[in-house]
Each structure stands twice: as C-alpha cells, then as structure tokens.
Motif scaffolding. Sequence first.
Motif, PDB file in Angstrom:
ATOM      1  N   HIS A  53      30.425 -28.779 -28.250  1.00  9.60           N
ATOM      2  CA  HIS A  53      29.504 -29.188 -29.313  1.00  9.60           C
ATOM      3  C   HIS A  53      29.992 -30.395 -30.103  1.00  9.60           C
ATOM      4  CE1 HIS A  53      26.510 -26.088 -28.735  1.00  9.60           C
ATOM      5  NE2 HIS A  53      27.517 -25.313 -28.367  1.00  9.60           N
ATOM      6  N   CYS A  56      31.527 -33.335 -26.517  1.00  7.59           N
ATOM      7  CA  CYS A  56      30.380 -33.654 -25.658  1.00  7.59           C
ATOM      8  C   CYS A  56      29.182 -34.040 -26.523  1.00  7.59           C
ATOM      9  CB  CYS A  56      30.022 -32.478 -24.757  1.00  7.59           C
ATOM     10  SG  CYS A  56      31.374 -31.945 -23.673  1.00  7.59           S
ATOM     11  N   GLY A  57      29.045 -33.316 -27.654  1.00  6.54           N
ATOM     12  CA  GLY A  57      27.938 -33.566 -28.565  1.00  6.54           C
ATOM     13  C   GLY A  57      27.941 -34.954 -29.177  1.00  6.54           C
ATOM     14  N   HIS A  60      25.981 -36.449 -26.283  1.00  4.73           N
ATOM     15  CA  HIS A  60      24.821 -35.675 -25.827  1.00  4.73           C
ATOM     16  C   HIS A  60      24.055 -35.047 -26.987  1.00  4.73           C
ATOM     17  CE1 HIS A  60      25.815 -35.991 -21.542  1.00  4.73           C
ATOM     18  NE2 HIS A  60      27.083 -35.913 -21.928  1.00  4.73           N
ATOM     19  N   LEU A  64      23.076 -30.748 -28.367  1.00  8.19           N
ATOM     20  CA  LEU A  64      23.057 -30.943 -26.907  1.00  8.19           C
ATOM     21  C   LEU A  64      21.666 -31.264 -26.367  1.00  8.19           C
ATOM     22  CD1 LEU A  64      25.541 -28.116 -25.837  1.00  8.19           C
ATOM     23  CD2 LEU A  64      26.044 -30.483 -26.451  1.00  8.19           C
ATOM     24  N   LEU A  72      21.797 -31.476 -22.446  1.00  9.48           N
ATOM     25  CA  LEU A  72      22.708 -30.553 -21.752  1.00  9.48           C
ATOM     26  C   LEU A  72      22.326 -29.084 -21.932  1.00  9.48           C
ATOM     27  CD1 LEU A  72      26.268 -32.047 -22.429  1.00  9.48           C
ATOM     28  CD2 LEU A  72      24.821 -32.301 -20.404  1.00  9.48           C
ATOM     29  N   LEU A 117      27.259 -24.169 -20.142  1.00  9.51           N
ATOM     30  CA  LEU A 117      26.080 -25.032 -20.234  1.00  9.51           C
ATOM     31  C   LEU A 117      24.891 -24.428 -19.485  1.00  9.51           C
ATOM     32  CD1 LEU A 117      27.692 -28.568 -19.820  1.00  9.51           C
ATOM     33  CD2 LEU A 117      26.795 -27.536 -21.936  1.00  9.51           C
TER      34      LEU A 117
END
Length: 123
Positions: A53, A56-57, A60, A64, A72, A117
Amino acid sequence: MAKLGSKKPSQRPTVRGRKGWTARAVLTSVVLLATTAFAADTLDPNALKRLVHQDCGSCHGLSLKGGLGPDLRSETLGHYDTEVLTGVILDGIPDTAMPPWRPLISEEEAEWIAHYLLEQEEQ
C-alpha cells in the motif's frame, strides 16, 4: 635495542591467532546465513501489506486503483496467475516505470504479494 614499531622475524602472528580469526569468520558466516534462512522462512504479512500500500501505492495509487501504474485490485488482475505476477514483481517490466524488486524482496515475499493482490477484497 629495536626501534619502536619494528618487528623481528620471530614476531609474526602465530598459527593459533590465524586459526582464531578463521574460526570467528566461519562462525560469523554461519550465523548470518542462518539468520537469512530464518528470515526467509518467516514472512511478515503486516509488513508486506504496508509495502504494497505504501511502496507499490506510490505509483499504483494508495488505494491501488491506479495512478502512474495500472490498477492492482483483484478484479482487474484476475486474468493473471500468481506466477506471472510474481515474475513482474521480481523482475519489473522493461521500458516502463515498473522497477524490479528482486534486489529488495525475496521470491517468497513476491509470491505472497501476488497472492495478496489476487485475493484482496475490494476496499
């Protein structure tokens, strides 16, 4: 009288001293390998969720739902299998902003993230 700091040939380190150093080096290596192996066997789901979160967030979207990188959420990733997503996480996607995470996370962690995911509930 010998000069300060000069050594006579008979003052070389003893074999026992070198063996002690070698034993310490081997012991240190064994401890590090054991620690790494133990860490690889122990996944921390909360830390991995935070990674997804936050890290990657950052591309993305914190929820997400997409941003610089695509959505995602499980409903948009459902046509991928775990193996494909694990590969993308570990090796990135060439010529895109998706970096390889292999230097930072283990294969087991990447596989956990791929499962997460694919199986996460809608937020």
